[in-house]
Design an enzyme around this catalytic site. Structure first.
Site, PDB file in Angstrom:
ATOM      1  N   PRO A 114     -10.428   1.448   2.568  1.00 16.97           N
ATOM      2  CA  PRO A 114      -9.726   2.202   3.721  1.00 16.97           C
ATOM      3  C   PRO A 114      -8.755   2.922   3.217  1.00 16.97           C
ATOM      4  O   PRO A 114      -7.974   3.331   3.676  1.00 16.97           O
ATOM      5  CB  PRO A 114      -9.110   1.306   4.153  1.00 16.97           C
ATOM      6  CG  PRO A 114      -9.536   0.283   3.222  1.00 16.97           C
ATOM      7  CD  PRO A 114     -11.220   0.403   2.274  1.00 16.97           C
TER       8      PRO A 114
ATOM      9  N   TYR B 258      -5.885  14.288   1.753  1.00 22.16           N
ATOM     10  CA  TYR B 258      -5.240  13.243   2.859  1.00 22.16           C
ATOM     11  C   TYR B 258      -5.070  13.947   3.830  1.00 22.16           C
ATOM     12  O   TYR B 258      -5.511  13.364   4.862  1.00 22.16           O
ATOM     13  CB  TYR B 258      -3.610  13.104   1.895  1.00 22.16           C
ATOM     14  CG  TYR B 258      -3.558  11.910   2.769  1.00 22.16           C
ATOM     15  CD1 TYR B 258      -2.924  11.826   4.337  1.00 22.16           C
ATOM     16  CD2 TYR B 258      -3.818  10.247   2.186  1.00 22.16           C
ATOM     17  CE1 TYR B 258      -2.152  10.896   4.639  1.00 22.16           C
ATOM     18  CE2 TYR B 258      -3.248   9.111   3.387  1.00 22.16           C
ATOM     19  CZ  TYR B 258      -2.820   9.200   4.164  1.00 22.16           C
ATOM     20  OH  TYR B 258      -2.071   7.700   4.882  1.00 22.16           O
TER      21      TYR B 258
ATOM     22  N   TYR C 160       2.636   3.233   0.536  1.00 22.08           N
ATOM     23  CA  TYR C 160       1.232   3.457  -0.761  1.00 22.08           C
ATOM     24  C   TYR C 160       1.716   3.128  -1.488  1.00 22.08           C
ATOM     25  O   TYR C 160       2.868   3.582  -2.153  1.00 22.08           O
ATOM     26  CB  TYR C 160       0.323   4.085  -0.712  1.00 22.08           C
ATOM     27  CG  TYR C 160      -0.589   4.252   0.651  1.00 22.08           C
ATOM     28  CD1 TYR C 160      -0.023   5.444   1.546  1.00 22.08           C
ATOM     29  CD2 TYR C 160      -2.464   4.243   0.987  1.00 22.08           C
ATOM     30  CE1 TYR C 160      -0.832   6.388   2.432  1.00 22.08           C
ATOM     31  CE2 TYR C 160      -2.844   4.611   1.698  1.00 22.08           C
ATOM     32  CZ  TYR C 160      -1.529   5.511   2.317  1.00 22.08           C
ATOM     33  OH  TYR C 160      -2.579   6.027   3.230  1.00 22.08           O
TER      34      TYR C 160
HETATM   35  C1  PHB Z   1      -3.958   1.566   9.171  1.00 17.97           C
HETATM   36  O1  PHB Z   1      -3.143   2.102   9.717  1.00 17.97           O
HETATM   37  O2  PHB Z   1      -4.783   0.910   9.257  1.00 17.97           O
HETATM   38  C2  PHB Z   1      -3.693   2.133   7.708  1.00 17.97           C
HETATM   39  C3  PHB Z   1      -3.641   3.262   7.389  1.00 17.97           C
HETATM   40  C4  PHB Z   1      -3.590   4.019   6.317  1.00 17.97           C
HETATM   41  C5  PHB Z   1      -5.252   3.589   5.434  1.00 17.97           C
HETATM   42  C6  PHB Z   1      -5.956   2.693   5.550  1.00 17.97           C
HETATM   43  C7  PHB Z   1      -5.173   2.039   6.472  1.00 17.97           C
HETATM   44  O3  PHB Z   1      -5.621   4.301   3.984  1.00 17.97           O
END
Ligand code: PHB
Ligand code: APR
Length: 389
Positions: free
Chosen positions: A292, A384, A200
Site C-alpha cells: 500500500p 504518484y 510518509y
Molecule cells: C490511507 O489513507 O489509508 C493511505 C494513504 C496512502 C497510502 C496508503 C494508505 O500510501
C-alpha cells in the site's frame, strides 16, 4: 438469467465496471459473496489518481467525491530529522484526490441501485464455465437455490482470494510474487489530521504514515512485525510509537484519541499473467496486489477497468474484438509500472530486518538524492499522481 457481462465481485472494480457499462447500454449482473454492509465496512486507502477521478466522472458518480474530498498538491517525505515535500502540482500539473475507498464504493452502490443495476449479494460457490468456449456461463448458490447466468463475457473482479484467477488453468498462468518481511498496523481515529497533506516517514524505528479521511477522521500506520497482532498494541502504545517515528513538529501537535478501527495488513507484490482467458477477463486485485506504500491498489484496478470497459464498448458498438484482444497486454503494461513504483517506494521508506549498514547508507543516499534532485522528484510525482492510461 442472461446478461452480456457477468461480473464476479462487488468491490470497487466490479461496481465501477458495471456502472461504466451501463452508461453505454451494456447489461451486466454483479455477484458479491458478502453483504453490502460487509463490503462497506472495509477500511482501505483513499488516494485517487487523476485517471480514477476521470473514470468516476465518466460513470456519473463524481459529484460527492468532488464536494467532500481533499485535493492534495503534494506530500511530505521524512527521514530521520529531515523532511521535504514532493510538489505534485509543480512537477506534473496534477493533484491527487483524498477520498476513502469506502466512500467510492458507497457512491458506486448508490449509482447502480439508482440505475436499476442487478447486484446479487450473499452468493456462494460461484463457478465460471465455458470461458474458453462460445457459451460461457456462471453458476452459483443463493438462499439455498442453484442459479445460473448465461453471458457473453465474465469479468473477474473478485479480489485476491476470489475464484476467477483460479479458473484459468494453472499451466496457462505465470505468477510473480514478493512477500515483504513486515506488516502495516493501521488505526482509524476520530481526531483531526495531524497535517493537511500525507506524511510518509522512514525513521530508525521503522516506517510510519499519517493520512486522513476528513477533518475529523484520521488514518495512521506504523510498520510492524509480521508476528504482531492488533491486540498486542494498546492505543497508548500505538500513539507513543507513531510519535517516535514522525517529525518532531507533528509529534508535538498530534491529537490522539481512541481507535475506532485497528488492523494489521501484510505487504505483498503479486501479478498473474495473462489477465484474460477466452471470455474471462481479470480486473483489479484478482490479477495483482501491491504493497500500500504508493496507494496504487485501487488506482491500478481502475486502469484495468478502463481498458476492459473500452474493449467491451468497442465490441458491442462495432463488433471489433481488438480492444478485448489487447486487454491483457495493455493492462499488464501499466500494472507492472505500478508494481515497480510500489516496490521502489516500499524499499525507500521501510527498515528491513536483514538490512546491512551498507544497505542503510544506500537508502539514506536515495532519500537525499530525492530531496536534492528535481528530476528525481518529478519522476516520483508522475508515478504518484498516476501514469497515463
Ligand atoms: C490511507 O489513507 O489509508 C493511505 C494513504 C496512502 C497510502 C496508503 C494508505 O500510501
Ligand atoms: N464470489 C463473489 N464475490 C467474491 C468472491 C466470489 N468467489 N470472492 C471475492 N468476492 C468479492 C469480495 O467479497 C469483494 O467484495 O469480490 C470483491 C473484491 O473486491 P476487492 O477485494 O476490494 O478488489 P477490487 O474490487 O479489485 O478492488 C481493489 O480493493 O482491496 C482493495 O487494496 C485493494 O484498493 C484495492 C481495491
Amino acid at each position: 438469467m442472461k446478461t452480456q457481462v457477468a461480473i464476479i465481485g462487488g468491490g470497487p472494480s466490479g461496481l465501477l465496471l458495471s456502472q461504466l457499462l451501463h452508461t453505454r447500454g451494456i447489461d451486466s449482473i454483479v455477484l458479491e459473496r458478502q453483504t453490502k454492509d460487509h463490503v462497506l465496512g472495509r477500511i482501505r486507502a483513499g488516494v485517487l489518481e487523476r485517471g480514477f477521478v476521470d473514470l468516476m466522472a465518466k460513470a456519473g458518480v463524481a459529484e460527492r467525491m468532488h464536494s467532500e474530498s481533499y485535493v492534495h498538491d503534494g506530500t511530505l517525505i521524512a527521514f530521520g530529522d529531515e523532511s521535504f515535500r514532493i510538489d505534485f502540482a509543480k512537477h506534473t500539473g496534477h493533484p491527487v484526490i483524498v477520498y476513502g475507498q469506502t466512500e467510492v464504493t458507497r457512491d458506486l452502490y448508490a449509482a447502480r441501485e439508482a440505475s436499476g443495476g442487478q447486484i446479487e449479494f450473499s452468493v456462494q460457490d460461484v463457478r465460471i464455465h465455458g470461458a474458453d468456449s462460445d457459451a460461457a456461463f456462471v453458476t452459483f448458490q443463493q438462499n439455498g437455490q442453484n442459479r445460473r447466468i448465461d453471458c457473453d463475457f465474465v469479468a473477474g473482479c473478485d479480489g485476491f482470494h476470489g475464484v476467477s484467477r483460479q479458473t484459468i488453468p494453472p499451466e496457462l498462468r505465470r505468477e510473480y510474487e514478493k512477500v515483504y518481511p513486515f506488516g502495516w498496523l493501521g488505526v482509524l481515529s476520530e481526531t483531526p489530521p495531524v497535517s493537511h497533506e500525507l506524511i510518509y516517514a522512514n525513521s530508525p524505528r521503522g516506517f510510519a504514515l499519517c493520512s486522513m479521511r476528513n477533518d475529523h477522521l484520521s488514518r495512521y500506520y506504523i510498520q510492524c512485525a509480521l508476528s504482531d497482532k492488533p491486540q498486542d498494541w494498546t492505543d497508548a502504545a500505538f500513539w507513543q510509537e507513531l510519535k517516535r517515528r514522525i517529525p518532531a513538529q507533528q509529534a508535538e501537535t498530534l491529537i490522539t484519541g481512541p481507535s475506532i478501527e485497528k488492523s494489521i495488513a501484510p505487504l505483498r507484490s503479486f501479478v498473474t499473467e495473462p489477465m484474460r482467458w477466452g471470455r474471462l477477463f481479470l480486473c483489479g486485485d484478482a490479477a495483482h496486489i501491491v504493497p500500500p506504500t504508493g496507494a496504487k491498489g485501487l488506482n491500478t484496478a481502475a486502469s484495468d477497468v478502463h481498458y476492459l470497459f473500452e474493449g467491451l464498448s468497442a465490441f458491442y458498438e462495432t463488433g471489433s474484438p481488438d480492444g478485448l484482444d489487447s486487454y491483457s497486454q495493455k493492462a499488464l503494461a501499466r500494472v507492472w509500472k505500478a508494481e515497480r513504483f510500489s516496490w521502489w517506494f516500499s524499499g525507500l521508506m521501510h527498515r528491513y530486518p536483514d538490512q546491512s549498514a551498507f544497505d542503510l547508507k544506500m537508502q539514506q543516499a536515495e532519500l537525499a538524492f530525492l530531496r536534492d534532485n528535481d528530476a528525481a522528484q518529478k519522476a516520483m510525482a508522475e508515478n504518484y499522481v498516476g501514469l497515463p492510461y
